[in-house]
Design a protein around this motif. Structure first.
Motif, short mmCIF file in Angstrom:
data_model
loop_
_atom_site.label_atom_id
_atom_site.label_comp_id
_atom_site.label_asym_id
_atom_site.label_seq_id
_atom_site.Cartn_x
_atom_site.Cartn_y
_atom_site.Cartn_z
N ARG A 12 0.68 -1.02 0.20
CA ARG A 12 -0.10 0.32 -0.44
C ARG A 12 0.78 1.10 -0.16
NH1 ARG A 12 -4.30 -1.03 4.38
NH2 ARG A 12 -2.39 0.16 5.60
N GLN A 13 2.18 1.29 1.22
CA GLN A 13 2.51 2.87 0.64
C GLN A 13 3.42 2.22 -0.24
OE1 GLN A 13 5.51 1.38 4.49
NE2 GLN A 13 4.20 2.46 5.27
N ILE A 14 4.61 1.63 -1.29
CA ILE A 14 4.85 1.16 -2.15
C ILE A 14 3.47 2.02 -3.07
CG2 ILE A 14 5.42 -0.09 -3.77
CD1 ILE A 14 7.08 -1.52 -1.74
N LYS A 15 3.23 1.57 -3.27
CA LYS A 15 1.95 2.16 -4.26
C LYS A 15 1.55 3.45 -4.26
CE LYS A 15 -1.74 -2.31 -4.85
NZ LYS A 15 -3.01 -2.54 -4.42
N THR A 16 1.84 4.19 -2.87
CA THR A 16 1.49 5.57 -3.00
C THR A 16 3.09 6.20 -3.48
OG1 THR A 16 -0.04 5.25 -1.16
CG2 THR A 16 1.14 7.35 -1.09
N LEU A 17 3.41 6.04 -2.97
CA LEU A 17 5.27 6.23 -3.28
C LEU A 17 5.46 6.01 -4.36
CD1 LEU A 17 7.46 4.60 -0.50
CD2 LEU A 17 6.79 6.72 -1.09
N ALA A 18 5.06 5.07 -5.70
CA ALA A 18 5.14 4.60 -7.34
C ALA A 18 3.75 6.02 -7.79
CB ALA A 18 4.79 3.84 -7.33
N LYS A 19 2.92 6.37 -7.20
CA LYS A 19 2.00 7.46 -7.97
C LYS A 19 2.43 8.67 -8.39
CE LYS A 19 -1.61 6.62 -5.26
NZ LYS A 19 -3.24 6.40 -5.13
N ARG A 20 2.99 9.52 -6.84
CA ARG A 20 3.91 10.15 -6.23
C ARG A 20 5.03 10.18 -6.65
NH1 ARG A 20 3.47 14.98 -5.69
NH2 ARG A 20 5.03 16.16 -4.25
N ASN A 26 7.85 13.20 -14.02
CA ASN A 26 6.62 13.95 -15.41
C ASN A 26 6.32 12.41 -16.48
OD1 ASN A 26 6.28 15.61 -17.38
ND2 ASN A 26 8.04 15.36 -18.40
N ARG A 27 6.05 11.97 -15.42
CA ARG A 27 5.59 10.16 -16.32
C ARG A 27 6.16 9.34 -16.29
NH1 ARG A 27 1.11 12.56 -20.44
NH2 ARG A 27 -0.24 10.89 -19.56
N ARG A 28 7.34 8.94 -15.01
CA ARG A 28 8.13 8.24 -15.44
C ARG A 28 7.78 7.31 -14.81
NH1 ARG A 28 13.41 8.44 -17.62
NH2 ARG A 28 14.09 7.10 -16.43
N PRO A 29 8.10 5.52 -14.83
CA PRO A 29 7.53 4.43 -13.89
C PRO A 29 8.88 4.21 -12.35
CG PRO A 29 7.72 4.07 -15.86
CD PRO A 29 7.94 5.40 -15.90
N THR A 33 5.82 -2.10 -11.02
CA THR A 33 4.60 -2.90 -11.25
C THR A 33 4.51 -4.17 -11.80
OG1 THR A 33 4.44 -0.54 -12.88
CG2 THR A 33 2.94 -2.67 -13.55
N GLY A 34 5.56 -4.52 -11.95
CA GLY A 34 5.23 -6.44 -12.16
C GLY A 34 5.36 -7.35 -10.21
N GLU A 35 6.27 -5.92 -9.75
CA GLU A 35 6.12 -7.21 -8.09
C GLU A 35 4.42 -6.81 -7.74
OE1 GLU A 35 8.19 -8.49 -6.52
OE2 GLU A 35 9.55 -8.74 -8.53
N TYR A 104 -2.50 1.34 -8.91
CA TYR A 104 -1.66 0.78 -8.67
C TYR A 104 -2.91 -0.89 -8.21
CZ TYR A 104 2.33 2.42 -10.22
OH TYR A 104 3.34 3.23 -10.83
N ASP A 105 -4.13 -0.83 -8.55
CA ASP A 105 -5.39 -1.37 -8.23
C ASP A 105 -5.65 -2.65 -8.73
OD1 ASP A 105 -5.65 -0.66 -4.91
OD2 ASP A 105 -6.65 0.63 -5.67
N VAL A 106 -5.77 -4.00 -8.56
CA VAL A 106 -6.43 -4.74 -9.77
C VAL A 106 -8.32 -4.76 -9.97
CG1 VAL A 106 -6.64 -6.88 -10.32
CG2 VAL A 106 -5.06 -7.23 -8.51
N SER A 107 -7.38 -4.65 -11.66
CA SER A 107 -9.24 -4.32 -12.54
C SER A 107 -9.39 -5.20 -12.98
CB SER A 107 -8.94 -2.66 -13.45
OG SER A 107 -7.90 -2.94 -13.92
#
Length: 113
Positions: A12-20, A26-29, A33-35, A104-107
């Motif tokens: 959950r923390q990683i998802k927040t950090l990855a979005k930030r 400027n849109r660098r991942p 995502t794979g993990e 980063y939630d499964v759709s």
């Protein structure tokens, strides 16, 4: 999976950090995502994650070896997202495509043999 509550909190923390990170750079991942996809597929489908860097597959269900590919889809982007290569020479029985939304939630999860 041992320590699943702790792993869930960390992801959950990683998802927040990855979005930030994505917003600030400027849109660098961030490259997680794979993990996230592997963990979420194992959690939702009851899979056992394989040993890290296992050649050809990421998880196991019974005696089936499962390769997991993950893609994060951001609704405001144009289509054309790429998926990692699927090596048909490696030993795997099933392939899963895990689709994550912008948070980063499964759709969706798709399975093919």
């Amino acid at each position: 999976m041992q320590n699943s509550n702790e792993l869930f909190k960390i992801l959950r923390q990683i998802k927040t950090l990855a979005k930030r990170y994505y917003q600030i750079t400027n849109r660098r991942p961030l490259g997680v995502t794979g993990e996230i996809g592997e963990y979420e597929a194992s959690r939702l489908l009851g899979l056992k994650l394989a040993v890290v860097r296992q050649d050809g597959y990421d998880a196991i269900r019974g005696n089936k070896k499962i390769q997991i590919k993950t893609r994060r889809i951001i609704s405001k982007q144009k289509s054309g997202e790429r998926l990692g290569a699927i090596n048909i020479r490696k030993k795997w029985d099933i392939i899963l495509l895990v689709i994550l939304n912008e948070n980063y939630d499964v759709s969706a999860i798709y399975e093919a043999k």
